[in-house]
Design a protein around this motif. Structure first.
Motif, PDB file in Angstrom:
ATOM      1  N   SER A  64     -47.686  37.469  -3.971  1.00 15.43           N
ATOM      2  CA  SER A  64     -46.959  38.528  -4.679  1.00 15.43           C
ATOM      3  C   SER A  64     -47.642  39.882  -4.499  1.00 15.43           C
ATOM      4  O   SER A  64     -48.805  40.051  -4.885  1.00 15.43           O
ATOM      5  CB  SER A  64     -46.882  38.204  -6.170  1.00 15.43           C
ATOM      6  N   ARG A 123     -40.149  38.119 -13.762  1.00 11.82           N
ATOM      7  CA  ARG A 123     -40.827  38.852 -12.696  1.00 11.82           C
ATOM      8  C   ARG A 123     -42.333  38.597 -12.755  1.00 11.82           C
ATOM      9  O   ARG A 123     -42.905  38.450 -13.825  1.00 11.82           O
ATOM     10  CB  ARG A 123     -40.528  40.354 -12.825  1.00 11.82           C
ATOM     11  N   ASP A 170     -44.457  43.694 -16.486  1.00 10.15           N
ATOM     12  CA  ASP A 170     -44.411  44.843 -15.586  1.00 10.15           C
ATOM     13  C   ASP A 170     -45.825  45.408 -15.385  1.00 10.15           C
ATOM     14  O   ASP A 170     -46.607  45.527 -16.344  1.00 10.15           O
ATOM     15  CB  ASP A 170     -43.480  45.940 -16.110  1.00 10.15           C
ATOM     16  N   ARG A 213     -33.636  35.609  -4.327  1.00  9.29           N
ATOM     17  CA  ARG A 213     -33.838  37.054  -4.413  1.00  9.29           C
ATOM     18  C   ARG A 213     -32.509  37.807  -4.482  1.00  9.29           C
ATOM     19  O   ARG A 213     -32.417  38.850  -5.131  1.00  9.29           O
ATOM     20  CB  ARG A 213     -34.665  37.548  -3.224  1.00  9.29           C
ATOM     21  N   GLY A 268     -33.989  41.948 -11.363  1.00  5.85           N
ATOM     22  CA  GLY A 268     -34.460  40.914 -12.275  1.00  5.85           C
ATOM     23  C   GLY A 268     -33.877  41.115 -13.654  1.00  5.85           C
ATOM     24  O   GLY A 268     -34.603  41.280 -14.636  1.00  5.85           O
TER      25      GLY A 268
END
Length: 310
Positions: free
Chosen positions: A14, A54, A67, A128, A267
């Motif tokens: 990631s 996410r 985030d 995705r 997302g």
């Protein structure tokens, strides 16, 4: 609170998780790593977040930070030195980070999937595409290929800007110390280099490639692997920290109001809960989970839509 109480839910490939891992390196942090699946479903993660999936997600006890912007703010608060915010250029660092996270990363992503999308399994493309609601040409490599020349030009322009920014021999983008700006610029280039090799074109930028080596050399701090079950047990046994409640004059949500938070870029998984805290930068919802107990989930205000839950 001991640094070892910091847990990052991530997976190794990631790019946004790499942004946080390098931040751990800058801070010299000791942290627990819980590897999460690359694709949905992610039940061990969404049990903590209430639906948000996410990567990365930071966990400290029963507080969950979603985030990278929210994660880095909390990391800076808990481990203030060395700071990620240069005193004379804090606003500039934030502006560069916003550009890199959105535009530089989108350009790198488009090239990776346009040039080498056939290397990724079909189920990843499908995941995705659902995750981004059709953005990025629905993650269809055939549709992305016609955009490759334009994306190459765009990426080269971005790399030229960065090379010019390092022309005076500075060690990092904003001076002698690595900052938020370096973290945000590094992770899209790390992603492009790892997936494209020489096709990324980085070898043509001498100062920038030297800067990349300096960032890479920082490392990831000290990592200790944890299981999802261990992370859940930690959340279950902890009590969320009191959330800061300092609303703006324009905020209309009272403490305890039931709210719904959704990302505005991709997302689009909603999280619902009671308003526990709010300030200029962050908003926090309290959730009561049957298995894990009371959990507070924190989000940045920028890039997220907040409405009353119906």
């Amino acid at each position: 609170m001991a640094e070892t109480s910091i847990i990052l839910h991530h997976y190794p490939r990631s790019p946004f998780a790499e942004k946080i891992r390098i931040a751990f390196g800058i801070k010299g942090a000791h942290w627990g790593a819980v590897e999460q699946p690359r694709m949905a479903p992610k039940p061990d993660l969404t049990a903590l977040t209430g639906g948000y999936r996410r990567i990365p997600v930071l966990q400290i006890g029963a507080d969950i930070y979603c985030d990278t912007r929210c994660i880095l703010r909390e990391l800076e608060r808990r481990i203030p030195a060395p700071s990620l915010h240069p005193a004379a250029a804090r606003g500039i660092a934030e502006i560069i980070a916003a550009w890199a996270d959105r535009h530089l990363f989108a350009c790198a992503l488009g090239l990776v999937f346009g040039l080498h999308g056939d290397r990724f399994p079909p189920e990843l493309h499908a995941d995705r595409a659902r995750f981004t609601a059709g953005k990025f040409d629905g993650w269809d490599s055939a549709k992305m290929k016609p955009r490759i020349p334009e994306l190459r030009i765009q990426l080269r322009q971005y790399l030229t800007w960065l090379e010019q920014g390092l022309h005076d021999g500075r060690v990092f983008l904003l001076g002698d110390a690595a900052s938020l700006a370096d973290l945000a610029v590094y992770h899209p280039l790390w992603y492009a280099r790892n997936n494209l090799g020489d096709d990324a074109g980085l070898q043509d930028f001498r100062r920038l490639t030297a800067w990349l080596r300096r960032i890479e050399a920082i490392g990831h701090g000290t990592m200790e692997s944890r299981s999802p079950a261990q992370a859940h047990a930690i959340a279950r046994e902890a009590t969320p920290a009191p959330a800061r409640y300092c609303p703006d004059a324009n905020d209309t949500y009272e403490q305890g109001a039931r709210l719904r938070i959704i990302p505005t870029d991709w997302g689009f998984d909603a999280v619902e809960g009671e308003l526990a805290g709010i300030d200029r930068d962050t908003i926090a919802l309290r959730r009561d989970d049957a298995a894990l107990g009371s959990i507070v989930v924190h989000f940045p205000r920028d890039g997220f839509s907040v409405t009353r839950a119906e």
